[in-house]
Design an enzyme around this catalytic site. Structure first.
Site, PDB file in Angstrom:
ATOM      1  N   GLY A 166      39.828  10.017  -7.220  1.00 30.10           N
ATOM      2  CA  GLY A 166      40.479  10.571  -6.040  1.00 30.10           C
ATOM      3  C   GLY A 166      40.147  12.047  -5.914  1.00 30.10           C
ATOM      4  N   ASP A 167      41.036  12.906  -6.419  1.00 29.17           N
ATOM      5  CA  ASP A 167      40.739  14.340  -6.429  1.00 29.17           C
ATOM      6  C   ASP A 167      39.393  14.612  -7.088  1.00 29.17           C
ATOM      7  OD1 ASP A 167      42.924  15.379  -5.132  1.00 29.17           O
ATOM      8  OD2 ASP A 167      44.134  15.613  -6.945  1.00 29.17           O
ATOM      9  N   LEU A 168      39.144  13.902  -8.193  1.00 27.68           N
ATOM     10  CA  LEU A 168      37.924  14.190  -8.949  1.00 27.68           C
ATOM     11  C   LEU A 168      36.680  13.931  -8.093  1.00 27.68           C
ATOM     12  CD1 LEU A 168      35.557  13.107 -11.094  1.00 27.68           C
ATOM     13  CD2 LEU A 168      36.805  15.204 -11.521  1.00 27.68           C
ATOM     14  N   ARG A 197      32.116  15.839  -5.056  1.00 28.21           N
ATOM     15  CA  ARG A 197      31.338  15.772  -3.815  1.00 28.21           C
ATOM     16  C   ARG A 197      30.989  17.180  -3.335  1.00 28.21           C
ATOM     17  NH1 ARG A 197      34.831  12.878  -0.402  1.00 28.21           N
ATOM     18  NH2 ARG A 197      34.296  10.815  -1.104  1.00 28.21           N
ATOM     19  N   GLY A 227      42.226   7.373 -13.610  1.00 25.24           N
ATOM     20  CA  GLY A 227      42.688   6.166 -12.926  1.00 25.24           C
ATOM     21  C   GLY A 227      41.518   5.258 -12.584  1.00 25.24           C
ATOM     22  N   ILE A 232      45.504  12.304  -6.666  1.00 28.14           N
ATOM     23  CA  ILE A 232      45.454  12.560  -5.214  1.00 28.14           C
ATOM     24  C   ILE A 232      46.673  11.916  -4.535  1.00 28.14           C
ATOM     25  CG2 ILE A 232      44.054  10.560  -4.483  1.00 28.14           C
ATOM     26  CD1 ILE A 232      42.486  12.596  -2.693  1.00 28.14           C
ATOM     27  N   GLU A 233      47.172  10.839  -5.144  1.00 30.68           N
ATOM     28  CA  GLU A 233      48.363  10.180  -4.590  1.00 30.68           C
ATOM     29  C   GLU A 233      49.629  10.953  -4.981  1.00 30.68           C
ATOM     30  OE1 GLU A 233      47.663   7.904  -2.565  1.00 30.68           O
ATOM     31  OE2 GLU A 233      45.682   7.199  -3.192  1.00 30.68           O
ATOM     32  N   GLN A 278      38.784 -25.495 -11.803  1.00 32.10           N
ATOM     33  CA  GLN A 278      38.234 -24.317 -11.107  1.00 32.10           C
ATOM     34  C   GLN A 278      37.675 -24.646  -9.724  1.00 32.10           C
ATOM     35  OE1 GLN A 278      35.649 -22.594 -14.120  1.00 32.10           O
ATOM     36  NE2 GLN A 278      37.384 -21.463 -14.970  1.00 32.10           N
TER      37      GLN A 278
END
Ligand SMILES: Cc1ncc(C[n+]2csc(CCOP(=O)(O)OP(=O)(O)O)c2C)c(N)n1
Ligand SMILES: [Mg+2]
Length: 571
Positions: A394-396, A401, A444, A475-476, A116
């Site tokens: 996205g849309d949500l 907002r 998503g 939204i995409e 690591q």
């Protein structure tokens, strides 16, 4: 046996964190950091053990922000650090005070192909206010003290700092000459006092303006009282941004959030309080803000002069600067055009009322799936306005907002870092145990850190997670449909997130119909941690989808601003 209260470096680091008020560390285990992990536990600092280092950093970020302290994440070497980097990037853009601690291979194994072994400091440096490997035990007290000062923005911009230690250094003892109590007490942070000449000039400019607008951001979060006082005295209108949502209550007569576009175009004086003029504010462009004169106050240069200089600029603690401006104006009568402000407020109130009614009554889509606004209206009613709301997706996020009001608001921030929802919500519920915490997230966005529902269950964190399940990165999808006429790689399935939550012992329900929402929300609130998987319509267009945000225009973030910018530039 390793004892955290001995003279080991690990023990010292734990004591220093404790002395600085750190009561919780968000962490994922690994051998390189185990001496520090055990010392932190011995010191009585709670460890919230998570399922991905990225989530640990998100949690530390939100925890620090809400507690007004430094958030601390502890991650192991190599992939532990690379997993943490998105969280560090988010805190960098959000200017959130955060400490990420890690380990590196023991000094004798350095650069020999050890497990690591990665150049952590080089990987993290562009995102961190301070990044250093503390190899030498004697340098640990001063190095860590410096790192913590950088995180809170002592002398610079607040943000994430990164410190790691070779594992043998953590096990080593501090030399006898090092005074153990040195550095345990923080230095008082010195914030520059507002310059008296600039304060007078700011008061003059604002009190002679006809249409003054105040916009707040990160730097205003601890300046609520003087900000409200200035708004009252000046009679200005006010726009918040995601960074400072809730600082001025929605009921305040200065709030005109629903009139954002019109206000920005009409104001003749703009006061930014701890706010960058970034993409969310059209980069302060004259194409959008016109010839308005700017007054900018900020406690860090990055919020003081980006993109558009102020006619007056005050580098100072924002609360002190606001109070000084108000004091300087004394009893002077502002020139504010009361008809302008009253008109805007009335239009704002009308739009808000209309939206609230429309949200409650939004019809189902052709397939019988509920509009996301039905979900938000029910949440507003059952969860209340005093809650901490974390919105993600996205849309949500766009719907939330616009349609959801909360006393405290957290979202993906200017990095657009979707996936913060569940980790931010867990941290919020731990930071503010007396408040209701509700995460409302797209399906998503939820997926990124869905495993953290396990963390919420194991640590009995009373968070409510509401997944707006539209079976897509919607939204995409919307962007592809509008501009390309076909959809590829942007749809998900209407997965059963409630079953997933139940598998980890969380109370969960799936809700398909709006009329079942209120009772389901009440049941979930009573049984937190809980998850509601609410099936919503993918076809409801959000304002962010319509404004062009998803398509990333060339000149500005939104289509309307992009066109205005193009016209203004004459191109
Ligand atoms: C880490 C990250 N990856 C990708 C994106 C791009 N992105 C923005 S919104 C979005 C869709 C979000 O889908 P969901 O959370 O289901 O919300 P919906 O739009 O469906 O309401 C994507 C992929 C991003 N902002 N951040
Ligand atoms: Mg979705």
């Amino acid at each position: 046996m390793v004892n955290g209260s001995d003279r080991s470096v690990a023990g010292y680091v734990a004591r220093l964190l404790k002395a600085r008020g750190v009561d919780r560390v968000f962490a994922l285990c690994g051998g390189h950091i185990m001496p520090l992990w055990m010392a932190i536990d011995s010191e009585g600092i709670a460890i919230v053990d998570v399922r991905d280092e990225r989530a640990a950093v998100y949690m530390a970020h939100a925890y620090g922000e809400l507690r007004g302290t430094i958030g601390v994440a502890l991650v192991t070497a190599g992939p532990g650090v690379t997993n943490a980097i998105t969280g560090i990037a988010n805190a960098h853009v959000a200017r959130a005070p955060l400490v990420v601690l890690s380990g590196v291979p023991p000094r004798p194994q350095e650069s020999r192909g050890a497990l690591q072994d990665l150049p952590h400091v080089e990987l993290v440096r562009p995102l961190a206010r301070y990044a250093r490997t503390l190899r030498e035990p004697a340098h640990v007290p001063a190095g860590l003290d410096d790192a913590l000062a950088c995180a809170v923005g002592d002398g610079g911009e607040p943000g994430p700092v990164y410190v790691d230690f070779p594992t043998d250094t953590l096990r080593a003892e501090l030399p006898p000459a090092i005074e153990l109590t040195e550095h345990l007490q923080p230095h008082r942070r010195l914030r520059p006092a507002p310059n008296a000449v600039a304060v007078r000039a700011a008061a003059d400019l604002l009190w002679t303006a006809r249409r003054p607008l105040v916009i707040s951001g990160r730097g205003a979060r601890r300046a609520a009282a003087p900000l409200v006082e200035l708004l009252d005295r000046l009679g200005a209108v006010y726009l918040d941004t995601g960074e400072s949502r809730g600082v001025v209550p929605d009921e305040h007569p200065a709030v005109v959030a629903a009139m954002r576009g019109k206000v920005i175009g009409e104001a003749d004086a703009v006061l930014t309080v701890g706010r960058r003029l970034d993409f969310q504010l059209a980069y302060g462009s004259p194409a959008v803000f016109g010839a308005a004169r700017f007054v900018r106050i900020a406690d860090t240069p990055s919020e003081l002069r980006d993109n558009r200089r102020g006619s007056v600029e005050i580098l100072a603690d924002c609360a002190a600067a606001l109070a000084a401006i108000v004091a300087s104006a004394e009893d002077r009568k502002p020139a504010t055009d009361r008809a302008w402000t009253a008109g805007l407020r009335a239009q704002h109130a009308e739009r808000v009322a209309k939206l609230a009614a429309a949200m409650r009554n939004a019809p189902d889509d052709a397939d019988g799936r509920m509009h996301p606004n039905r979900l938000l209206a029910a949440l507003q009613q059952r969860v209340g306005r005093d809650a901490i709301v974390v919105a993600d997706g996205g849309d949500l996020l766009s719907f939330a907002r616009v349609g959801l009001s909360a006393a405290t608001w957290l979202d993906p921030g200017p990095l657009g870092c979707i996936g913060i929802g569940t980790p931010f919500g867990i941290a919020a519920a731990l930071a503010c145990p007396d408040r209701t915490v509700c995460v409302v997230t797209g399906d998503g966005a939820f997926g990124f850190n869905a495993m953290e529902i396990d963390t919420a269950v194991r640590h009995r964190v009373p968070v409510l997670v509401v997944v707006a399940n539209n079976g897509a990165w919607q939204i995409e999808v919307d962007d592809q449909e509008r501009r390309f006429g076909r959809v590829t790689g942007t749809r998900l399935q209407f997965a059963d997130h409630a079953a997933m939550a139940r598998a980890f012992g969380m109370y969960a329900e799936r809700v398909d119909h709006a009329e079942d929402l209120a009772a389901a929300i009440d049941r979930a609130l009573a049984r937190r941690p809980a998850l509601l998987d609410v099936v919503v319509s993918p076809t409801a267009p959000s304002s962010d989808a319509r404004s062009g945000l998803a398509r990333v225009p060339d000149l500005q973030a939104l289509d309307a601003w992009d066109e205005a910018e193009r016209a203004w530039r004459g191109s």
